[in-house]
Write an enzyme that holds these catalytic residues in place. Structure first.
Site, mmCIF file in Angstrom:
data_model
loop_
_atom_site.group_PDB
_atom_site.id
_atom_site.type_symbol
_atom_site.label_atom_id
_atom_site.label_comp_id
_atom_site.label_asym_id
_atom_site.label_seq_id
_atom_site.Cartn_x
_atom_site.Cartn_y
_atom_site.Cartn_z
ATOM 1 N N ARG A 1 21.143 -20.607 0.346
ATOM 2 C CA ARG A 1 21.001 -19.153 0.466
ATOM 3 C C ARG A 1 22.346 -18.423 0.484
ATOM 4 N NH1 ARG A 1 16.101 -20.665 3.585
ATOM 5 N NH2 ARG A 1 14.355 -19.556 2.620
ATOM 6 N N HIS B 1 23.417 -31.329 0.821
ATOM 7 C CA HIS B 1 22.414 -32.216 0.220
ATOM 8 C C HIS B 1 23.054 -33.518 -0.275
ATOM 9 C CE1 HIS B 1 20.665 -28.085 -0.745
ATOM 10 N NE2 HIS B 1 19.690 -28.633 -0.050
ATOM 11 N N ASP C 1 19.093 -27.356 9.838
ATOM 12 C CA ASP C 1 17.711 -26.920 10.061
ATOM 13 C C ASP C 1 17.142 -27.716 11.230
ATOM 14 O OD1 ASP C 1 17.848 -25.203 7.753
ATOM 15 O OD2 ASP C 1 17.722 -27.011 6.538
#
Lengths: 280, 280
Positions: free
Chosen positions: B187, B37, B150
């Protein structure tokens, strides 16, 4: 009036106005403009600095057996009318401009489509919501104007604006009628002359139901059934629905302060809808 | 850095910037910020006048048996990290701010979800597309930043931007990895220490497949099956998929100039995904 057919031309206009801080009113239509549309354009004209009218017969909102091909197209007349009412930009994109690729996404309307037109036109409101979202993102209006004749469409668009946080005020204007009460609709052009005479019975029946409700009728189910039977007997068209629902929530349970009496009639080449909304 | 939790506060900031003609970079996240991020925030920082980071664990994109409740939440740490990287506005809406009413509408992804995560997580990308549309409309960024880890999410968002004519440039940044190759993911916090050791085999297998493709392997079906078997034997996790597809179209037919090798592993409390994209 500027007549534009591409997103790029529209965007150029839009950016100029944005720079100048102009407010924008938007009237999305499928063309074949009539007095109902013109009343929306006039309202947009008085309430905004600039007015965009779009004409786009959106294939996505027509079912496979519906009247996409037969939908009236009167572009030269439309241009003249839009210009006369003071439209600044008339946006008339070809299908390939709005859907340059087979779409990967659509808006799905997941609530409130189990009644009225939603019930008999599966996928219709997904098509409406999708194209209205696209048009709102292209035109970026402060206010957008819709006819109250398409009451469920107004509800769908208002809900979408809330759900997706679109910065648009959705304004619904009263249905404009012919002298004999028939709601103006581009589809009226597709009535035979016999059907045109018949068609006035749609509004008459809504009025009868209205009177009965105002006189204190509380058995809604019975009133619906009776009106439906009577309408069936009064016309050569097929009654698609006649429903009395809470408004704007469009539920059977009368929980709002208004009630909508709405009906749809299928004629040989035109499906007509109409409604009356009353305070209770 | 301003920490805002309501749409109204965000809009106030946004309008100020708009008046001043500031460009805006947006990094949507679900929090539990890691180096992946932060690399997106840093990129946004260099390419725009103002940077918005959002943290919202979006219930709509989690299936009923998925890890919505267990998803890591580390808001105090996130605040400190976002501020350190020069975020201007950190937008952290509660669920009721993003979904004040049960929604009437969602975005449906109608193509490209029959592969990879779309196949095993029905409805997931509808939830992703819906919340990203909502966040884009609230933050109105010039550029939005996503992690290439992703990959299918990036494809979904890019397609939505095209379909709906959103004026946003979608930028995908390379996956950031731990020293042993494991792709950074919020996660990862939910792995047991044994699973954490195991997890490196995910990337190793993608690398093996990459080498095989670079060495001229053309039997994709056989390579997929072999890699899947080998991955299955190498880990205590369950192999959800290992697929080799054309990229960005995500089709079996290798029609693009790139290929994606992607896999997903389900551990006891964490589902991990990873991918490698190579030129062919």
């Amino acid at each position: 009036m500027k007549y534009v057919t591409t997103k790029a031309e529209l965007e150029a206009e839009r950016l100029n106005w944005e720079k100048d801080g102009k407010t924008v009113g938007f009237v999305p239509t499928m063309g074949a403009l009539h007095e109902g549309h013109l009343s929306l354009i006039r309202k947009a004209r008085t309430e905004n600095d600039m007015v965009i009218v779009s004409i786009f017969v959106n294939p996505l909102q027509f079912g496979p057996d519906e009247d996409y091909d037969a939908y009236p197209r009167t572009i030269d007349m439309d241009k003249a009318l839009a210009e006369k009412e003071g439209t600044d930009v008339l946006f008339v994109p070809p299908v390939a401009e709005m859907y340059p690729q087979p779409p990967y996404n659509k808006v799905s309307v997941i609530k409130g489509t189990d009644v009225l037109c939603g019930k008999s036109r599966p996928g219709h409101f997904d098509g409406v919501a999708t194209v209205v979202l696209k048009l709102f993102l292209l035109t970026r209006p402060n206010r957008a104007y819709f006819g109250q004749k398409d009451a469920q469409q107004v509800a769908v668009v208002k809900n979408m604006v809330n759900d997706f946080h679109l910065p648009v005020e959705v304004i619904a204007s009263p249905t404009i009628r012919e002298k004999d009460g028939l709601a103006m609709s581009s589809r009226n052009k597709n009535l035979t002359s016999e059907e045109r005479e018949d068609a006035t019975t749609l509004f008459s029946h809504l009025k009868i139901a209205e009177d009965r409700l105002r006189s204190g009728e509380t058995n809604i189910t019975e009133l619906e059934a009776e009106m439906k039977r009577s309408l069936h007997n009064a016309t050569s068209g097929t009654v698609d629905y006649l429903e009395i629902l809470s408004f704007p929530s469009l539920t059977k349970e009368l929980k709002d302060k208004q009630v909508i009496i709405a009906a749809a009639l299928q004629f040989s080449k035109a499906r007509l809808i109409d409604n009356i909304i009353i305070d209770i």
